[in-house]
Design a protein around this motif. Sequence first.
Motif, short mmCIF file in Angstrom:
data_model
loop_
_atom_site.label_atom_id
_atom_site.label_comp_id
_atom_site.label_asym_id
_atom_site.label_seq_id
_atom_site.Cartn_x
_atom_site.Cartn_y
_atom_site.Cartn_z
N ALA A 149 1.39 -1.22 0.00
CA ALA A 149 -0.08 0.05 -0.22
C ALA A 149 0.56 0.96 0.21
CB ALA A 149 -0.89 0.29 1.19
N TYR A 150 2.21 1.14 1.13
CA TYR A 150 2.47 2.17 0.92
C TYR A 150 3.56 2.60 -1.05
CZ TYR A 150 2.95 3.68 5.95
OH TYR A 150 2.82 3.99 6.67
N ALA A 151 3.71 1.26 -1.29
CA ALA A 151 4.25 1.58 -2.31
C ALA A 151 3.61 2.37 -3.69
CB ALA A 151 5.48 -0.07 -3.05
N ALA A 188 11.45 -0.83 1.36
CA ALA A 188 12.12 -1.52 0.46
C ALA A 188 11.40 -1.70 -0.74
CB ALA A 188 12.13 -3.47 0.82
N ALA A 189 9.70 -1.51 0.10
CA ALA A 189 8.58 -1.39 -1.31
C ALA A 189 8.83 -0.45 -1.95
CB ALA A 189 7.68 -2.33 -0.88
N VAL A 190 8.75 0.50 -1.43
CA VAL A 190 9.20 2.21 -1.42
C VAL A 190 9.74 2.50 -2.50
CG1 VAL A 190 8.62 4.48 -0.95
CG2 VAL A 190 7.47 2.97 0.22
N ARG A 191 11.30 1.92 -2.41
CA ARG A 191 12.34 2.31 -2.66
C ARG A 191 11.53 1.11 -4.83
NH1 ARG A 191 14.77 5.47 -3.93
NH2 ARG A 191 16.54 5.78 -2.69
N GLU A 192 11.56 0.06 -4.34
CA GLU A 192 11.45 -0.87 -5.96
C GLU A 192 10.30 -0.52 -6.07
OE1 GLU A 192 12.53 -3.65 -6.43
OE2 GLU A 192 11.64 -4.48 -8.33
N ALA A 193 9.69 1.11 -5.54
CA ALA A 193 8.11 0.99 -6.48
C ALA A 193 8.84 1.98 -6.96
CB ALA A 193 7.17 1.42 -5.83
N VAL A 194 9.22 3.31 -6.39
CA VAL A 194 9.45 5.05 -7.70
C VAL A 194 11.22 4.38 -7.98
CG1 VAL A 194 8.44 5.80 -5.79
CG2 VAL A 194 10.76 5.36 -4.95
N GLY A 195 11.96 3.59 -8.17
CA GLY A 195 13.40 3.72 -8.59
C GLY A 195 14.05 4.57 -8.14
N PRO A 196 15.43 4.17 -8.37
CA PRO A 196 16.84 5.57 -7.39
C PRO A 196 16.70 6.56 -7.54
CG PRO A 196 17.33 4.94 -10.07
CD PRO A 196 15.67 3.81 -9.39
N LEU A 200 14.27 9.76 -0.73
CA LEU A 200 13.63 8.47 0.17
C LEU A 200 13.92 9.41 1.45
CD1 LEU A 200 12.50 5.20 -1.48
CD2 LEU A 200 11.12 7.37 -0.90
N MET A 201 13.55 9.03 2.85
CA MET A 201 13.30 9.04 3.60
C MET A 201 13.26 7.96 4.89
SD MET A 201 13.30 12.28 2.47
CE MET A 201 12.99 13.81 2.62
#
Length: 379
Positions: A149-151, A188-196, A200-201
């Motif tokens: 859901a965050y992602a 990790a889910a958010v990083r995976e979803a939005v890319g590099p 992020l904080m």
Amino acid sequence: MKITKIEARKVRYTSVMVRDAEGHAHPGEPHDATLRLLTVVCDDGTEGYAVSGKMVMDIINNVVGPALIGEDPFFRERIWQRMRTWQRLHSSFTDHTLCALDAALWDICGKKCGQPVYRLLGAYRDKVPAYGSIMVGDDIPGGLDTPQAYADYAVKLVKRGYKAIKLHTWMPPIIPEPDPKLDIKACAAVREAVGPDIELMLDPYHDYSRSQAYYLAKELEKLNFLWLEEPMDESSMSSYRWLSEQSNLLICGPETMDGKNRTRAEWILANASDIGRAGVEDNGGITNVIKSVHLYESFGMSLELHDNQLGNLHVLGAMGIEGKYFERGLLHPLIDYEKPNPLFNSIYDPMDEEGMVTIPSVPGLGWDLNWDYINDNFI
Ligand code: MG
């Protein structure tokens, strides 16, 4: 120019936010709520305002307000120094209350000079990048109930224009025990979803142990996060110094410690964090946060401002890139952040498609108050 009247009043509205037992906000059923409107009036008719849910009206209306009648609002520093000392024996004279009074004085001075406050402070820029500050996790279907859901929500925020996102993850009483592994799953889910390319904080549960905070810092480093904010009780400056020494990830704080700029000075001296933190609604107002801005700049450190307060926008306009972001939020998939509270005609922090918030350019702070609504809804 003299102050002739100071008054705080409650204004009712219908809120769709509820607070859990630990004080964190979540979407909820519509219910009656109030905001407090502070008005400071001067002998030439100029009025300054502050709006807050947290100022203590009794101390304003019965103690501090009467004591400031006759003062010149341009003597903000003298007034601020006096108010700071009054806090010692008036326990209900909270920082939120002092900050509201300070904000109203800046509003008056900006209006009198025909300038927005950030230009009075010494302008550096007229727009600032915002990060999307996601609300604390919940168990609401369609809300923030899972890492996925965050992602999904983070992807929407990036489409909206945000170039940076901060997560607040799950905390009691939503979950029985704080869980750093669950925090990292969401990150990790958010990083995976939005890319590099999106910064992020994380601002997690605030009472983790050193080892739990260390685990978070190490995992966030792998996910290329920008900073970790307030993962432990800030009363323990030694724990923060320990964490900052152990970790390559930037540690951000103190946010909630009282003591205003003097606490910040102690943390700098102790190397207790890598990035400083202060906010105009809970660290002595604009007058004090500007002291912290100059303090951190003098030590070559960044200072990231806490919360989405209007005054923070003006301080950001008067500081260089040591303050990277405006905290826009709190955001939630089921809440329309762009819709103004009925006390206002418009939100003060509209954001463009590039994730930039333009600082209000009208004289004063730029409250866009809906007086028809307010006059009909005073309590
Ligand atoms: Mg925080």
